[in-house]
Scaffold this active site. Structure first.
Site, PDB file in Angstrom:
ATOM      1  N   ALA A  63       0.819  -1.211   0.000  1.00 36.82           N
ATOM      2  CA  ALA A  63       0.000   0.000   0.000  1.00 36.82           C
ATOM      3  C   ALA A  63       0.855   1.264   0.000  1.00 36.82           C
ATOM      4  CB  ALA A  63      -0.914  -0.008   1.227  1.00 36.82           C
ATOM      5  N   ARG A  96      -3.632   8.926 -10.275  1.00 42.04           N
ATOM      6  CA  ARG A  96      -4.833   9.186 -11.076  1.00 42.04           C
ATOM      7  C   ARG A  96      -6.060   9.573 -10.244  1.00 42.04           C
ATOM      8  NH1 ARG A  96      -5.590   4.252 -14.848  1.00 42.04           N
ATOM      9  NH2 ARG A  96      -3.899   3.253 -13.689  1.00 42.04           N
ATOM     10  N   GLN A 137       8.216   1.710   3.236  1.00 45.77           N
ATOM     11  CA  GLN A 137       8.984   1.704   1.980  1.00 45.77           C
ATOM     12  C   GLN A 137       9.160   3.179   1.608  1.00 45.77           C
ATOM     13  OE1 GLN A 137       7.000   0.571  -1.641  1.00 45.77           O
ATOM     14  NE2 GLN A 137       8.880  -0.238  -2.563  1.00 45.77           N
ATOM     15  N   GLY A 185       9.158  -0.457  -6.643  1.00 46.33           N
ATOM     16  CA  GLY A 185       8.534  -1.636  -7.228  1.00 46.33           C
ATOM     17  C   GLY A 185       7.959  -2.590  -6.189  1.00 46.33           C
ATOM     18  N   ASP A 195      -5.206  -1.654  -2.665  1.00 49.28           N
ATOM     19  CA  ASP A 195      -6.213  -1.007  -3.516  1.00 49.28           C
ATOM     20  C   ASP A 195      -7.094  -2.013  -4.250  1.00 49.28           C
ATOM     21  OD1 ASP A 195      -4.275  -1.964  -5.189  1.00 49.28           O
ATOM     22  OD2 ASP A 195      -3.782  -0.035  -6.112  1.00 49.28           O
ATOM     23  N   GLY A 208       0.399  -7.663 -15.936  1.00 51.49           N
ATOM     24  CA  GLY A 208       1.436  -8.663 -16.154  1.00 51.49           C
ATOM     25  C   GLY A 208       0.779  -9.915 -16.728  1.00 51.49           C
ATOM     26  N   ASN A 232     -34.152  23.335  25.940  1.00 51.93           N
ATOM     27  CA  ASN A 232     -33.260  22.550  26.801  1.00 51.93           C
ATOM     28  C   ASN A 232     -31.930  23.244  27.059  1.00 51.93           C
ATOM     29  OD1 ASN A 232     -32.611  22.262  24.083  1.00 51.93           O
ATOM     30  ND2 ASN A 232     -31.683  20.250  24.390  1.00 51.93           N
TER      31      ASN A 232
END
Ligand code: UD1
Ligand code: MG
Length: 495
Positions: free
Chosen positions: A7, A13, A83, A88, A112, A152, A399
């Site tokens: 993640a 986009r 990371q 990659g 995602d 892929g 009140n």
């Protein structure tokens, strides 16, 4: 089983300040959907919880995880691995390596891809376990797509065994025609994975460390590779853009609608219902179009929800009818009650059986006992209302004194005339009647009529008569008429 959720990607986009995995589907961050599935797959007794590889927006993702663990203890098992630079998918998994138990296989998920089912993942895990005494294997979740562009590709040998995965950007024209794609979800033997990840090189079109390169390494090491497919395509769909998110939301909502109908709920239109949380229904419940359910909602048997209602964290009793455009949040509605149209029940509204709350009535933090009614234009806040009470149109419990909230107590069988203000703290005794327009500042005794009102007087008078205005209409002269026409013409000519 180790579970690593990748993640760290940005999600360019989406054009959002929010990291992609925190965009919501059915009111819940994408990552939370994945985590919920991961946690239920691992079960309560798992030693290590899922590991989320964070990068882009890491602080936001960690904040979300902190909040989630505060609200739900099961999330406390979730840990993160940073990371710092996104080099990659292989590099991402490498960051989680120190946290992995080498004696357990590792399942890789994407933050995602929110809707993969637990069943599909169990199937994949079983495949990697080694079927019928075979060695443990590497299991890939693949998918056959009519338009495989961007993914892929699964390259198979003549005998059908998987040889490697080739990324779109590195694929030959012949490989690009392969329709079986890598969903990215896989189960790997962890001990070997350690070795493979360290051997990855970024010598490819994208200059990235591809996790997919470990497939060829596994083949070389003689590790069997098995593949499985999800039951439904949406299970492996990732979210990259807002239109994809919206499309997946509709798929998910329709799935939930179908489950409700399977369970015996009537929906006026399964394409027009939104459940952002959990909705539990009894038998013969009817839900009209455009309703939104948030958090934890229960609808008991025979209840009917009119069009365009919003119901959040509430329990609706048997046979209750909620008329259109009602907004119900944190409320309990007793059996047989009638609510709306245009009613608003706020947190702490606790209605017993057969209560009627009509149009433009707001109830907050109040208990209303059975058979009581507030049918028109009223505010009932911080109150305790008895049984068989009638609250007239325009009644307001005052009140709030600008600093503190105070309670109003209305005992059984009280009748409150229209346009009455009850200035809290105040009590209306059993069986009392309040005359219309009363501003109640002191307790009203039981069984009496209490009224506070300027004395009514009648006077002889003459209603003013409307005076006729003398208007002299200006007549257009022939000259001005000509002028007007010509100016119109010139406008046209300019065009
Ligand atoms: C990846 C796969 C591809 C597959 C596709 C399915 C690789 C090399 N390719 O490609 O075979 O068909 O997913 O959607 O694995 N991520 C990180 N850190 C990184 C890069 C990615 O955490 O440095 C995360 C992303 O946040 C995302 C996931 O990994 O959740 C996939 O990354 P993405 O860049 O979308 O990979 P693809 O190029 O689509
Ligand atoms: Mg992708």
């Amino acid at each position: 089983m180790n579970i690593v959720i990748l993640a760290a990607g940005q999600g360019k986009r989406m054009k959002s300040a929010l990291p992609k995995v925190l965009q919501t589907l059915a009111g819940k961050p994408l990552l939370q959907h994945v985590l919920a599935t991961a946690l239920s797959l691992q079960g309560k007794n798992a030693k290590n919880g899922p590991i989320v590889v964070v990068g882009h927006g890491a602080t936001d993702v960690k904040d979300f995880l902190d909040l989630a663990s505060e609200q739900d203890a099961t999330y406390r098992k979730v840990s993160t691995a940073l990371q710092a630079e996104q080099k990659g998918t292989g590099h991402a998994l490498l960051q989680a390596l120190p946290k992995l138990d080498v004696n357990e296989p590792t399942l890789v998920l994407y933050g995602d891809v929110p809707l993969t089912s637990k069943q599909t993942l169990s199937k994949l895990a079983k495949l990697a376990d080694g079927v019928r005494g075979q060695d443990s294997a590497l299991a890939l979740l693949t998918q056959n797509l009519d338009k495989p562009t961007g993914y892929g590709r699964i390259v198979r040998d003549v005998d059908g065994s998987v040889k490697e995965i080739v990324e779109e950007k590195d694929a030959t024209p012949a490989q690009k025609r392969i329709q079986e794609i890598n969903t990215g979800i896989m189960v790997l033997p962890t001990q070997a994975l350690k070795k493979w990840l360290k051997a990855l090189r970024a010598s490819n079109a994208q200059g990235e460390y591809y996790l997919t390169d470990v497939i060829a390494m596994a083949v070389k090491d003689g590790v069997p590779i098995r593949t499985a497919q999800a039951d439904a395509e949406y299970e492996t769909v990732g979210v990259n853009s807002r239109d994809q998110l919206a499309a997946l939301e509709r798929v998910h909502q329709l799935n939930q609608a179908n489950l409700l109908m399977d369970a015996g709920v009537s929906l006026a239109d399964p394409a027009r219902i939104d459940i952002r949380g959990t909705l539990e229904c009894g038998t013969d419940v009817f839900i009209d179009v455009g309703c939104v359910f948030e958090g934890c909602v229960t609808l008991a048997s025979g209840s009917r929800i009119g069009p365009y209602c919003i119901i959040r964290n509430s329990a609706i009793g048997k046979g209750v009818i909620i008329h259109p455009y009602s907004h119900i949040d944190g409320a309990k509605v007793g059996a047989g009650s009638l609510i709306g149209p245009y009613a608003r029940l706020r947190p702490g509204a606790d209605l017993a059986n057969d209560v009627h709350i009509g149009n433009f009535v707001e109830v907050k933090n109040s208990k209303i006992a059975s058979n009581s009614k507030a049918n028109h234009l009223a505010y009932v806040g911080d109150s305790i209302v008895g049984s068989r009470v009638n609250i007239g149109a325009g009644t307001i419990t005052c009140n709030y004194d600008g600093v503190n909230k105070h309670q109003t107590i209305i005992e059984d069988d009280v009748f409150i005339g229209s346009d009455t203000q009850l200035v809290a703290p105040v009590r209306v005794g059993r069986g009392a009647t309040l005359g219309a327009g009363t501003t109640l500042t002191k307790d009203a005794p039981p069984n009496q009529l209490t009224v506070s009102r300027a004395k009514q007087i009648s006077l002889q008078w003459q209603r003013p008569v409307k005076q006729e205005k003398k208007v002299v209409a200006k007549k257009l002269t022939a000259k001005t008429q000509v002028k007007k026409v010509s100016s119109k013409k010139s406008v046209k000519a300019k065009k």
